[in-house]
Design a protein around this motif. Structure first.
Motif, mmCIF file in Angstrom:
data_model
loop_
_atom_site.group_PDB
_atom_site.id
_atom_site.type_symbol
_atom_site.label_atom_id
_atom_site.label_comp_id
_atom_site.label_asym_id
_atom_site.label_seq_id
_atom_site.Cartn_x
_atom_site.Cartn_y
_atom_site.Cartn_z
ATOM 1 N N SER A 30 0.725 -1.137 -0.257
ATOM 2 C CA SER A 30 0.655 0.370 -0.038
ATOM 3 C C SER A 30 0.821 1.728 0.265
ATOM 4 N N VAL A 31 -0.019 2.510 -0.061
ATOM 5 C CA VAL A 31 1.134 3.831 0.371
ATOM 6 C C VAL A 31 1.091 3.647 1.055
ATOM 7 N N GLU A 32 1.090 3.503 2.150
ATOM 8 C CA GLU A 32 1.708 3.903 3.856
ATOM 9 C C GLU A 32 2.829 2.812 4.158
ATOM 10 N N GLU A 33 2.637 1.523 3.227
ATOM 11 C CA GLU A 33 3.713 0.876 3.007
ATOM 12 C C GLU A 33 5.143 1.028 2.503
ATOM 13 N N TRP A 34 5.215 1.880 1.326
ATOM 14 C CA TRP A 34 6.038 2.376 0.407
ATOM 15 C C TRP A 34 6.031 3.120 0.919
ATOM 16 N N ASN A 35 5.572 3.907 1.866
ATOM 17 C CA ASN A 35 5.980 5.348 2.777
ATOM 18 C C ASN A 35 7.219 5.189 3.820
ATOM 19 N N ARG A 36 6.468 4.054 4.729
ATOM 20 C CA ARG A 36 7.392 3.954 5.924
ATOM 21 C C ARG A 36 8.818 2.519 5.150
ATOM 22 N N PHE A 37 8.315 2.348 4.218
ATOM 23 C CA PHE A 37 9.739 1.675 3.493
ATOM 24 C C PHE A 37 10.750 2.983 2.924
ATOM 25 N N ALA A 38 10.103 4.101 2.567
ATOM 26 C CA ALA A 38 11.198 5.204 1.867
ATOM 27 C C ALA A 38 11.668 5.896 3.089
ATOM 28 N N ARG A 39 11.159 6.454 4.195
ATOM 29 C CA ARG A 39 11.170 7.387 5.163
ATOM 30 C C ARG A 39 12.639 6.583 5.981
ATOM 31 N N VAL A 40 12.039 4.864 5.959
ATOM 32 C CA VAL A 40 13.020 4.120 7.110
ATOM 33 C C VAL A 40 14.665 4.043 5.658
ATOM 34 N N LEU A 41 14.774 4.132 4.428
ATOM 35 C CA LEU A 41 15.865 3.942 3.830
ATOM 36 C C LEU A 41 16.291 5.185 3.936
ATOM 37 N N ALA A 42 15.863 6.371 3.562
ATOM 38 C CA ALA A 42 16.125 7.730 3.671
ATOM 39 C C ALA A 42 16.912 7.950 4.995
ATOM 40 N N PHE A 43 16.406 7.370 5.720
ATOM 41 C CA PHE A 43 16.873 7.160 7.453
ATOM 42 C C PHE A 43 18.710 6.873 6.954
ATOM 43 N N ALA A 44 19.013 5.713 6.557
ATOM 44 C CA ALA A 44 19.298 5.006 6.574
ATOM 45 C C ALA A 44 21.118 4.817 6.170
ATOM 46 N N VAL A 45 20.496 5.830 4.552
ATOM 47 C CA VAL A 45 20.650 6.785 3.548
ATOM 48 C C VAL A 45 21.510 7.742 4.165
ATOM 49 N N HIS A 46 21.322 8.500 4.824
ATOM 50 C CA HIS A 46 21.185 9.760 5.502
ATOM 51 C C HIS A 46 21.957 9.780 6.185
ATOM 52 N N ARG A 47 22.129 8.633 7.466
ATOM 53 C CA ARG A 47 23.104 8.049 8.461
ATOM 54 C C ARG A 47 24.089 7.376 8.025
#
Length: 169
Positions: A30-47
């Motif tokens: 779902s869009v919510e699952e994609w959003n959660r995945f994208a936020r965590v991926l962005a956090f990991a790349v940022h970190r």
């Protein structure tokens, strides 16, 4: 063959058939699952990613070599106070000689919600990155039932590993 041995074999084949069905007909997110995945991926790349700044815009980048050739690139772009965007693209491999192939692109609001309609192409890239980001218990979900975690949760669980996920390049 004993009844217990027959039940064990039946159970193992049932699990294998279920895994094959999931490969042939993967569940859609779902869009919510994609959003959660994208936020965590962005956090990991940022970190954990390589960082640089150009003209007031900050970039973070992690790259993985692919088995079939080419690279998978995850990049976060941030203009402080304006926007934050995540892109996952492939360079080389099946897209050799062409522009980068974009697997995912989204811009985020202040609260982490998607701004506009995100773009994604479902594929193995998502599964590979999810295996890095999800807790180990979730990665073994085809076999283990939900229960108390016996290992520390990964990024989806809120904890961050003390070492980089991988070496950025």
């Amino acid at each position: 063959m004993s009844v217990v041995e027959f039940k064990r074999l039946f159970q193992e084949w049932r699990i294998r058939l279920e895994r094959a069905r999931q490969v042939l007909q993967p569940p859609t997110w779902s869009v919510e699952e994609w959003n959660r995945f994208a936020r965590v991926l962005a956090f990991a790349v940022h970190r954990h990613g390589t960082h640089w700044e150009t003209g007031g815009t900050h970039f973070w980048d992690i790259r993985w070599e692919l088995h079939d050739g080419g690279r998978l690139i995850c990049q976060v772009e941030e203009v402080p106070g304006e926007k934050r965007a995540l892109v996952v693209a492939q360079q080389g491999g099946f897209s050799e000689g062409h522009e980068n192939y974009t697997w995912f692109y989204a811009e985020f609001g202040e609260g982490g919600e998607f701004l506009g309609q995100p773009y994604w192409v479902d594929g193995n890239w998502k599964d590979a990155l999810a295996m890095i980001l999800l807790p180990q218990q979730m990665a073994a979900g085809f076999y283990l039932a939900d229960g108390p975690a016996t290992v520390p949760n990964g990024l989806m669980g809120g904890e961050v590993p003390s070492r980089p996920l991988l070496a950025g390049g």
